[in-house]
Design a protein around this motif. Structure first.
Motif, PDB file in Angstrom:
ATOM      1  N   TRP A 204     -10.046  45.307 -58.812  1.00 47.04           N
ATOM      2  CA  TRP A 204      -9.548  46.183 -57.740  1.00 47.04           C
ATOM      3  C   TRP A 204     -10.383  46.034 -56.471  1.00 47.04           C
ATOM      4  CZ3 TRP A 204      -9.528  48.651 -62.737  1.00 47.04           C
ATOM      5  CH2 TRP A 204      -8.239  48.824 -63.264  1.00 47.04           C
ATOM      6  N   ASP A 205     -10.896  44.841 -56.260  1.00 45.95           N
ATOM      7  CA  ASP A 205     -11.799  44.586 -55.136  1.00 45.95           C
ATOM      8  C   ASP A 205     -11.290  43.407 -54.314  1.00 45.95           C
ATOM      9  OD1 ASP A 205     -14.583  44.923 -53.836  1.00 45.95           O
ATOM     10  OD2 ASP A 205     -14.555  42.806 -54.393  1.00 45.95           O
ATOM     11  N   GLN A 206     -11.281  43.564 -53.007  1.00 44.53           N
ATOM     12  CA  GLN A 206     -10.717  42.550 -52.114  1.00 44.53           C
ATOM     13  C   GLN A 206     -11.509  41.246 -52.151  1.00 44.53           C
ATOM     14  OE1 GLN A 206      -9.789  44.197 -48.307  1.00 44.53           O
ATOM     15  NE2 GLN A 206      -9.603  42.226 -47.270  1.00 44.53           N
ATOM     16  N   ALA A 207     -12.826  41.327 -52.014  1.00 51.68           N
ATOM     17  CA  ALA A 207     -13.650  40.118 -51.960  1.00 51.68           C
ATOM     18  C   ALA A 207     -13.637  39.370 -53.290  1.00 51.68           C
ATOM     19  CB  ALA A 207     -15.077  40.470 -51.568  1.00 51.68           C
ATOM     20  N   THR A 208     -13.719  40.112 -54.395  1.00 54.55           N
ATOM     21  CA  THR A 208     -13.689  39.486 -55.716  1.00 54.55           C
ATOM     22  C   THR A 208     -12.376  38.744 -55.923  1.00 54.55           C
ATOM     23  OG1 THR A 208     -15.107  41.227 -56.629  1.00 54.55           O
ATOM     24  CG2 THR A 208     -13.814  39.928 -58.199  1.00 54.55           C
ATOM     25  N   THR A 209     -11.283  39.373 -55.518  1.00 57.55           N
ATOM     26  CA  THR A 209      -9.972  38.753 -55.693  1.00 57.55           C
ATOM     27  C   THR A 209      -9.828  37.520 -54.814  1.00 57.55           C
ATOM     28  OG1 THR A 209      -9.006  40.910 -56.180  1.00 57.55           O
ATOM     29  CG2 THR A 209      -7.490  39.154 -55.577  1.00 57.55           C
ATOM     30  N   LYS A 210     -10.307  37.604 -53.592  1.00 61.78           N
ATOM     31  CA  LYS A 210     -10.215  36.439 -52.702  1.00 61.78           C
ATOM     32  C   LYS A 210     -10.886  35.226 -53.342  1.00 61.78           C
ATOM     33  CE  LYS A 210     -11.544  34.572 -48.205  1.00 61.78           C
ATOM     34  NZ  LYS A 210     -12.323  34.778 -46.953  1.00 61.78           N
ATOM     35  N   THR A 211     -12.076  35.409 -53.877  1.00 59.33           N
ATOM     36  CA  THR A 211     -12.804  34.308 -54.505  1.00 59.33           C
ATOM     37  C   THR A 211     -12.042  33.759 -55.707  1.00 59.33           C
ATOM     38  OG1 THR A 211     -14.935  35.229 -53.797  1.00 59.33           O
ATOM     39  CG2 THR A 211     -14.968  33.669 -55.635  1.00 59.33           C
ATOM     40  N   ALA A 212     -11.512  34.671 -56.537  1.00 62.99           N
ATOM     41  CA  ALA A 212     -10.788  34.240 -57.736  1.00 62.99           C
ATOM     42  C   ALA A 212      -9.521  33.471 -57.378  1.00 62.99           C
ATOM     43  CB  ALA A 212     -10.441  35.452 -58.592  1.00 62.99           C
ATOM     44  N   VAL A 213      -8.777  33.946 -56.399  1.00 62.35           N
ATOM     45  CA  VAL A 213      -7.526  33.284 -56.018  1.00 62.35           C
ATOM     46  C   VAL A 213      -7.806  31.948 -55.319  1.00 62.35           C
ATOM     47  CG1 VAL A 213      -5.425  33.481 -54.613  1.00 62.35           C
ATOM     48  CG2 VAL A 213      -6.226  35.438 -55.950  1.00 62.35           C
ATOM     49  N   GLU A 214      -8.868  31.887 -54.556  1.00 57.43           N
ATOM     50  CA  GLU A 214      -9.244  30.612 -53.934  1.00 57.43           C
ATOM     51  C   GLU A 214      -9.485  29.547 -55.001  1.00 57.43           C
ATOM     52  OE1 GLU A 214     -11.423  31.803 -49.702  1.00 57.43           O
ATOM     53  OE2 GLU A 214     -12.607  31.766 -51.555  1.00 57.43           O
ATOM     54  N   SER A 215     -10.123  29.928 -56.104  1.00 51.64           N
ATOM     55  CA  SER A 215     -10.369  28.977 -57.192  1.00 51.64           C
ATOM     56  C   SER A 215      -9.065  28.514 -57.821  1.00 51.64           C
ATOM     57  CB  SER A 215     -11.262  29.625 -58.259  1.00 51.64           C
ATOM     58  OG  SER A 215     -12.537  29.929 -57.746  1.00 51.64           O
ATOM     59  N   VAL A 216      -8.119  29.438 -57.984  1.00 51.24           N
ATOM     60  CA  VAL A 216      -6.818  29.064 -58.550  1.00 51.24           C
ATOM     61  C   VAL A 216      -6.085  28.111 -57.614  1.00 51.24           C
ATOM     62  CG1 VAL A 216      -4.571  29.906 -59.305  1.00 51.24           C
ATOM     63  CG2 VAL A 216      -6.634  31.207 -59.845  1.00 51.24           C
ATOM     64  N   LEU A 217      -6.088  28.430 -56.326  1.00 51.76           N
ATOM     65  CA  LEU A 217      -5.353  27.613 -55.360  1.00 51.76           C
ATOM     66  C   LEU A 217      -5.954  26.213 -55.219  1.00 51.76           C
ATOM     67  CD1 LEU A 217      -4.658  30.231 -52.537  1.00 51.76           C
ATOM     68  CD2 LEU A 217      -3.035  29.311 -54.213  1.00 51.76           C
ATOM     69  N   GLY A 236      -6.903  40.616 -50.768  1.00 52.33           N
ATOM     70  CA  GLY A 236      -7.771  39.483 -51.093  1.00 52.33           C
ATOM     71  C   GLY A 236      -6.974  38.226 -51.356  1.00 52.33           C
ATOM     72  N   ALA A 237      -5.823  38.363 -52.017  1.00 52.01           N
ATOM     73  CA  ALA A 237      -4.965  37.199 -52.270  1.00 52.01           C
ATOM     74  C   ALA A 237      -4.424  36.630 -50.966  1.00 52.01           C
ATOM     75  CB  ALA A 237      -3.820  37.590 -53.199  1.00 52.01           C
ATOM     76  N   ILE A 238      -4.010  37.494 -50.066  1.00 55.27           N
ATOM     77  CA  ILE A 238      -3.516  37.030 -48.758  1.00 55.27           C
ATOM     78  C   ILE A 238      -4.604  36.245 -48.039  1.00 55.27           C
ATOM     79  CG2 ILE A 238      -2.782  37.790 -46.456  1.00 55.27           C
ATOM     80  CD1 ILE A 238      -1.408  40.185 -47.854  1.00 55.27           C
ATOM     81  N   GLU A 239      -5.813  36.786 -48.039  1.00 50.03           N
ATOM     82  CA  GLU A 239      -6.927  36.104 -47.377  1.00 50.03           C
ATOM     83  C   GLU A 239      -7.204  34.745 -48.015  1.00 50.03           C
ATOM     84  OE1 GLU A 239     -10.193  38.814 -47.549  1.00 50.03           O
ATOM     85  OE2 GLU A 239      -9.523  39.947 -45.794  1.00 50.03           O
ATOM     86  N   ALA A 240      -7.088  34.662 -49.338  1.00 50.90           N
ATOM     87  CA  ALA A 240      -7.325  33.392 -50.028  1.00 50.90           C
ATOM     88  C   ALA A 240      -6.292  32.353 -49.625  1.00 50.90           C
ATOM     89  CB  ALA A 240      -7.294  33.605 -51.545  1.00 50.90           C
ATOM     90  N   PHE A 241      -5.027  32.751 -49.560  1.00 53.25           N
ATOM     91  CA  PHE A 241      -3.974  31.832 -49.122  1.00 53.25           C
ATOM     92  C   PHE A 241      -4.233  31.370 -47.690  1.00 53.25           C
ATOM     93  CE2 PHE A 241      -1.792  33.033 -52.897  1.00 53.25           C
ATOM     94  CZ  PHE A 241      -0.695  32.192 -53.066  1.00 53.25           C
ATOM     95  N   GLU A 242      -4.582  32.312 -46.828  1.00 57.00           N
ATOM     96  CA  GLU A 242      -4.823  31.954 -45.421  1.00 57.00           C
ATOM     97  C   GLU A 242      -6.024  31.018 -45.295  1.00 57.00           C
ATOM     98  OE1 GLU A 242      -3.042  35.898 -43.128  1.00 57.00           O
ATOM     99  OE2 GLU A 242      -5.146  35.879 -43.746  1.00 57.00           O
ATOM    100  N   ALA A 243      -7.090  31.299 -46.048  1.00 58.33           N
ATOM    101  CA  ALA A 243      -8.290  30.457 -45.973  1.00 58.33           C
ATOM    102  C   ALA A 243      -8.021  29.059 -46.496  1.00 58.33           C
ATOM    103  CB  ALA A 243      -9.425  31.103 -46.772  1.00 58.33           C
ATOM    104  N   ALA A 244      -7.144  28.958 -47.505  1.00 52.18           N
ATOM    105  CA  ALA A 244      -6.823  27.649 -48.086  1.00 52.18           C
ATOM    106  C   ALA A 244      -5.747  26.902 -47.305  1.00 52.18           C
ATOM    107  CB  ALA A 244      -6.372  27.835 -49.531  1.00 52.18           C
TER     108      ALA A 244
END
Length: 347
Positions: A204-217, A236-244
């Protein structure tokens, strides 16, 4: 955006701002006071994220509205520690409160002490989480399996029954998280065209999720959708998609104001790849728990199990719920006033 640490630190301040700090009166309760008022015990199971902090604040707000019926409010903090919660409930029993409102951390572990409370003639009300016992007068919650299924059904429909998705849970072993995913999994299992590429815990944490989703992507950039059971995790997922640099896809979420603000901004920017549904487990459940508690103490009938349907925010009504003037940390399905919200999330 305010962090969960800030929300936790200001929960007590918000209670004071509302005029109701946790009390430590030695009032003898049990059966109500001579003037018809009651002593209410409330265990705050956790204030480690904004939802749980707001849950407590909604209760505090409700006690203010019912101040003429309440002699004292005794609030304990369990800090997500099941043993501490058991000790807190035992302390309330020893103080002979009229009622105990509790959010069980361990549904099984807390059962014996709730039975002790009932045997002592104390009204027990379960708030936003059940327990493995019938020793309670009322239980108020949203069906977490339905919560998970609601978002999953929307996502399957949005993808036309076919697609590769990421599933984002809260924390494994936490009943809310496990039940939500169980509800979603039933929907996905019934849609053979849906493939869950990866299941991650976002805490339930934005930063933790961003890191996890970045690894998946990094290994699976071809993703068609995201099922998430939490608003901060969706951000966090949105940020991961945008960063990738991966195009955004339909995602499920929750009714956090920060997600709604981002959703509205993406819509206004014309991002046609993104769409969302926000499923709500409203923080005013604690206010309903107090309402039921007082009704039981007054001798009125209330539902033993009041299981509410999840409410949803979609593209059609997101503009009615987003609050650009209030903090990202707000959960928008609230009964609190704007002043109470600002006190809770004050900088």
């Amino acid at each position: 955006m305010k962090t969960w640490k800030h929300a936790a630190a200001t929960a007590a301040a918000a209670a004071a701002a509302l005029g109701l700090a946790a009390c430590s009166s030695e009032t003898v309760a049990g059966g109500g006071q001579d003037d018809g008022t009651y002593v209410i015990g409330y265990d705050s199971y956790f204030v480690g994220n904004t939802w749980s902090a707001q849950l407590e604040a909604e209760f505090t707000s409700a006690t203010q509205r019912e101040a003429d019926r309440i002699a004292d409010v005794i609030v304990t903090q369990s800090d997500n520690d099941a043993q501490r919660q058991i000790s807190n409930v035992q302390s309330m029993i020893a103080r002979n409160v009229d009622a105990i409102i509790v959010t069980p951390i361990s549904p099984e572990g807390i059962a014996p002490v709730l039975q002790q409370a009932e045997q002592a003639g104390i009204t027990v009300v379960l708030n936003a989480q059940g327990a493995d016992t019938d020793a309670y007068a009322s239980y108020v919650n949203v069906d977490d399996e339905d919560f998970g299924a609601t978002g999953a059904e929307w996502l399957v429909d949005k993808l036309g029954g076919n697609g590769r998705i990421i599933a984002i849970n809260g924390l494994a072993g936490v009943p809310t998280s496990d039940l939500r995913f169980a509800g979603a999994k039933k929907v996905f299992d019934a849609a053979p065209g849906i493939e869950i590429v990866s299941t991650v815990d976002g805490g339930w944490d934005q930063a933790t999720t961003k890191t996890a989703v970045e690894s998946v992507l990094a290994a699976n950039p071809d993703i068609d959708g995201v099922w998430s059971q939490g608003g901060s995790m969706t951000l966090g997922a949105i940020e991961a998609f945008e960063a990738a640099g991966v195009p955004l896809v339909p995602m499920t979420g929750e009714d956090s104001n920060g997600l709604l603000k981002k959703w509205q901004a993406l819509t206004e920017a014309g991002d046609t790849g993104f769409d969302c549904i926000a499923v709500a487990k409203p923080t005013w459940i604690s206010a309903r728990a107090l309402e039921n508690t007082l009704a039981v103490l007054d001798g009125e009938d209330v539902p033993k199990d009041e299981i509410l349907d999840p409410e949803v925010i979609t593209a059609e009504n997101v503009g009615e719920f987003v609050r650009p003037d209030l903090p990202d940390s707000l959960w928008v399905n609230t009964e609190m006033t704007d002043d109470e919200i600002r006190a809770l999330f004050a900088s």
